[in-house]
Design a protein around this motif. Structure first.
Motif, short mmCIF file in Angstrom:
data_model
loop_
_atom_site.label_atom_id
_atom_site.label_comp_id
_atom_site.label_asym_id
_atom_site.label_seq_id
_atom_site.Cartn_x
_atom_site.Cartn_y
_atom_site.Cartn_z
N GLU A 117 0.85 -1.19 0.00
CA GLU A 117 0.00 0.00 0.00
C GLU A 117 0.89 1.23 0.00
N HIS A 118 0.44 2.24 -0.71
CA HIS A 118 1.17 3.50 -0.71
C HIS A 118 0.54 4.42 0.32
N VAL A 119 1.32 4.79 1.30
CA VAL A 119 0.82 5.57 2.43
C VAL A 119 1.67 6.83 2.60
N ARG A 120 1.19 7.73 3.41
CA ARG A 120 1.89 9.00 3.64
C ARG A 120 3.29 8.76 4.22
N VAL A 121 4.26 9.51 3.71
CA VAL A 121 5.61 9.48 4.28
C VAL A 121 5.61 10.18 5.63
N PHE A 122 5.00 11.36 5.67
CA PHE A 122 5.00 12.15 6.90
C PHE A 122 3.83 11.74 7.79
N ARG A 123 4.16 11.23 8.95
CA ARG A 123 3.14 10.78 9.90
C ARG A 123 3.12 11.61 11.17
N ARG A 124 4.01 12.57 11.24
CA ARG A 124 4.02 13.47 12.40
C ARG A 124 4.42 14.87 11.93
N LEU A 125 3.63 15.85 12.35
CA LEU A 125 3.93 17.26 12.11
C LEU A 125 4.32 17.89 13.44
N MET A 126 5.44 18.60 13.44
CA MET A 126 5.85 19.39 14.60
C MET A 126 5.99 20.83 14.13
N ALA A 274 17.12 18.62 15.91
CA ALA A 274 17.96 17.48 15.55
C ALA A 274 17.46 16.79 14.29
N ILE A 275 16.14 16.74 14.12
CA ILE A 275 15.58 16.17 12.88
C ILE A 275 15.91 17.05 11.69
N LEU A 276 15.81 18.37 11.88
CA LEU A 276 16.10 19.29 10.79
C LEU A 276 17.55 19.22 10.34
N ASP A 277 18.47 19.15 11.30
CA ASP A 277 19.88 19.19 10.90
C ASP A 277 20.48 17.80 10.69
N GLY A 278 19.66 16.75 10.79
CA GLY A 278 20.12 15.42 10.43
C GLY A 278 20.74 14.63 11.56
N ARG A 279 20.80 15.17 12.76
CA ARG A 279 21.35 14.41 13.89
C ARG A 279 20.43 13.27 14.28
N VAL A 280 19.14 13.44 14.03
CA VAL A 280 18.16 12.37 14.23
C VAL A 280 17.57 12.01 12.87
N ASP A 281 17.66 10.75 12.50
CA ASP A 281 17.14 10.29 11.22
C ASP A 281 15.68 9.88 11.39
N ASP A 282 14.79 10.79 11.06
CA ASP A 282 13.36 10.52 11.21
C ASP A 282 12.62 11.11 10.01
N PRO A 283 12.61 10.40 8.88
CA PRO A 283 11.94 10.93 7.69
C PRO A 283 10.43 10.98 7.80
N SER A 284 9.85 10.39 8.86
CA SER A 284 8.40 10.40 9.00
C SER A 284 7.88 11.65 9.70
N THR A 285 8.79 12.52 10.19
CA THR A 285 8.39 13.73 10.90
C THR A 285 8.66 14.96 10.05
N LEU A 286 7.64 15.76 9.84
CA LEU A 286 7.77 17.04 9.15
C LEU A 286 7.90 18.13 10.20
N VAL A 287 9.07 18.72 10.28
CA VAL A 287 9.31 19.81 11.22
C VAL A 287 9.15 21.13 10.48
N VAL A 288 8.26 21.97 10.98
CA VAL A 288 8.03 23.30 10.42
C VAL A 288 8.41 24.30 11.49
N LEU A 289 9.40 25.12 11.20
CA LEU A 289 9.94 26.00 12.23
C LEU A 289 10.12 27.41 11.70
N PHE A 290 9.41 28.35 12.32
CA PHE A 290 9.57 29.77 12.05
C PHE A 290 10.02 30.44 13.34
#
Length: 592
Positions: A117-126, A274-290
């Protein structure tokens, strides 16, 4: 099921997607290619494109953005009922969430055979964004998108925050959006704490912020507001662990920054970075930061625009200019501006009163030495802060304005033990001796403050002025209160005021406003000036504040008493019973 999802069941389709080229950025991203505020979006696209087999469903992403204003309306103030047209940053978030897909291997419950099944990559929004940028409104619409528009049969949705009242903000907005959508309204049953979708037998509920009673749930949609205030991650973790039976659940979390002492919020922020700068490998989390950078000038309007992507719609530039102007030369207000409007984490305490502003609060009449005669017979409110045996004890009288005198006058008296004066000067390097010589500081015999002197001063105040009420901190004051009552003071005029933010938060705001507007006049009393310079305030989760004795470098007893007296004066304008706003045993008695 997902109304727009593409499903591939053949091995060849999966291999074709996996072997496709790295997905080039679309025009709606490349137009922000040089905008540092959108670095998170470019990072998210690059990470998603590297997920094995991932592909971007352009048709679905554009369709959802196109239909968004037909599904959802805005809910508050001048925006109420207006179609929800996505701002550029919001459209990017929606496209990324719904567009990126990847294959996952599952067992078909009907056949027992393996399929994909093709499912969403992003399963968490922060989502981290400053106040007034439509955070809760956007969170509510996203929750409805995944719960109602893309809902599944038997779906479960939950919204939580620090407490139930806060979580209800998002649920209330969801209800308003349903009321503005005829199709959703006809399919929904809206209750005080829940929304039920009849066609799919799905239920969305508001949860309390407590950790108990959250097990046994199977969420398809989880919404969590104000991450910076969460007491722990227990609720988040428990709900996430309940998503195991769902094919593509989603977690939607949003917040502004907060205090550095809020351990859970800081941990979530650090995880996001850490997710944004790659220290944590979590492709399922979309981090939106302003947010503004740590070294950015908080007064620079370019920085405001960097941190506030909805600027112009909400907040307006005029609003931020006014807030920034109020924060100049006000360390407490600066911390508030930086936290709420630039998304910067701030210390749990801040210096409070700018001494230049304090010094400007004099000269509109006689000096402090002449205040007893000048203010004789005038309506006033008092407060005393009784020290430990060897510290400074303060008594402050606050006189509201009259038709003849527009200023709030502050008359203060202070006591220290006589035998500790010389040692205090030597150890503290403070000119107690000079203050004592000019009458700004009084001494009591012995090595502790004799409360009989304070009692006499309070009784003198009742004789000289029109005293409506006197506030006191119950700590170490029991005998003094009993003695005052024995000497004829009406108990109803003695108001217990515990020292927590819940008690002194509003009075502290009133006191600050009087100082910074120049409406207060303290007559130049030197001990009170010294204490104003020492004063530090501490914040709660919502950046409400009150004086913090334990965090201040030196004594602030007179400032605390002044805040208490101003609070009584303001309460007296609205309450016939001066005790009712303060005499609540649930208030915190801490001062630190």
């Amino acid at each position: 099921m997902d109304a727009f999802a593409a499903t591939a069941t053949s091995r060849s389709a999966i291999e074709a997607a996996a072997n496709s080229q790295l997905w080039p950025m679309p025009a709606w991203l490349t137009e922000f290619e040089d905008d540092e505020a959108y670095a998170w979006a470019r990072t998210a696209w690059e990470k998603a494109s590297k997920v094995p087999g991932a592909w971007f469903d352009h048709a679905k992403a554009e369709k959802v953005v196109e239909l968004w204003p037909t599904w959802f309306v805005l809910t508050d103030d001048r925006f109420a009922g207006v179609p929800f047209r996505l701002l550029p940053w919001q459209a990017i978030v929606v496209r990324l969430l719904v567009g990126w897909k990847a294959p996952t291997e599952v067992i078909d419950p009907w056949t027992g055979k393996t399929k994909f099944e093709h499912v969403r990559v992003f399963r968490r929004l922060m989502l981290w964004i400053p106040r007034k940028n439509g955070k809760s409104e956007f969170l509510a619409a996203l929750a409805l998108l995944f719960f109602a528009i893309e809902g599944v049969h038997g779906g479960q949705g939950f919204v939580f925050a620090r407490d139930e009242k806060q979580a209800t903000v998002v649920l209330r907005k969801m209800k308003a959006m349903i009321a503005g959508n005829a199709a959703l309204q006809g399919d929904s049953q809206v209750h005080a704490k829940s929304i039920y979708l009849k066609p799919t037998a799905a239920l969305f509920e508001v949860l309390s912020g407590s950790e108990e009673g959250k097990h046994g749930k199977s969420p398809t949609v989880i919404a969590g507001d104000e991450m910076h205030e969460w007491r722990s991650r227990e609720v988040e973790t428990t709900l996430r662990q309940g998503t195991g039976t769902r094919l593509q659940p989603i977690e939607l979390y949003a917040s502004t920054a907060g205090k550095k002492t809020s351990l859970t919020g800081v941990a979530l922020w650090d995880e996001s970075l850490a997710i944004l700068d790659g220290r944590v490998d979590d492709p399922s989390t979309l981090v939106v930061l302003f947010a503004a950078g740590a070294d950015d000038d908080w007064r620079d309007e370019k920085v405001w625009r960097l941190a506030n992507p909805s600027l112009g719609l909400s907040p307006t530039i005029a609003f931020l200019r006014r807030e920034a102007a109020l924060a100049v030369d006000n360390p407490r207000a600066e911390a508030h501006f930086r936290c709420y409007h630039l998304n910067q984490w701030v210390d749990g305490t801040a210096r409070w009163i700018n001494v230049k502003k304090w010094d400007a609060c004099t000269g509109s009449g006689p000096g402090w030495k002449d205040y007893p005669a000048f203010l004789r017979g005038r309506r006033c409110f008092g407060a005393f802060d009784v020290s430990s045996t060897q510290d400074v004890t303060a008594l402050v009288w606050v006189f509201p304005p009259t038709d003849e005198d527009p200023h709030w006058r502050v008359l203060s008296r202070f006591w220290v033990p006589e035998l500790t004066l010389a040692q205090r000067v030597k150890n503290d390097r403070v000119t107690y001796d000079r203050w004592q010589k000019i009458g700004a500081l009084e001494t009591t015999p012995g090595d502790y403050v004799d409360q009989n002197f304070v009692k006499t001063a309070v009784l003198e105040g009742f004789e000289q002025f029109d005293v409506e009420a006197v506030g006191y901190d119950p700590w170490n004051a029991s005998k003094l209160i009993a003695d005052l009552q024995a000497d004829g003071v009406d108990p109803d005029r003695l108001v217990l005021m515990r020292q927590g933010i819940q008690t002194l938060g509003e009075p502290s705001k009133h006191f600050e406003r009087l100082v910074y507007s120049g409406q207060l006049d303290h007559g130049g009393q030197p001990v009170l000036r010294w204490m104003a310079g020492n004063a530090v305030v501490r914040f709660d989760e919502n950046l409400n504040f009150a004086p913090a004795k334990k965090r201040s470098a030196e004594k602030i007893d007179g400032i605390v008493a002044g805040v208490m007296a101003v609070g009584l004066a303001h309460a007296g304008e609205a309450e016939t019973d001066p005790i009712s706003p303060w005499d609540d045993p649930t208030y915190s008695a801490t001062t630190g």
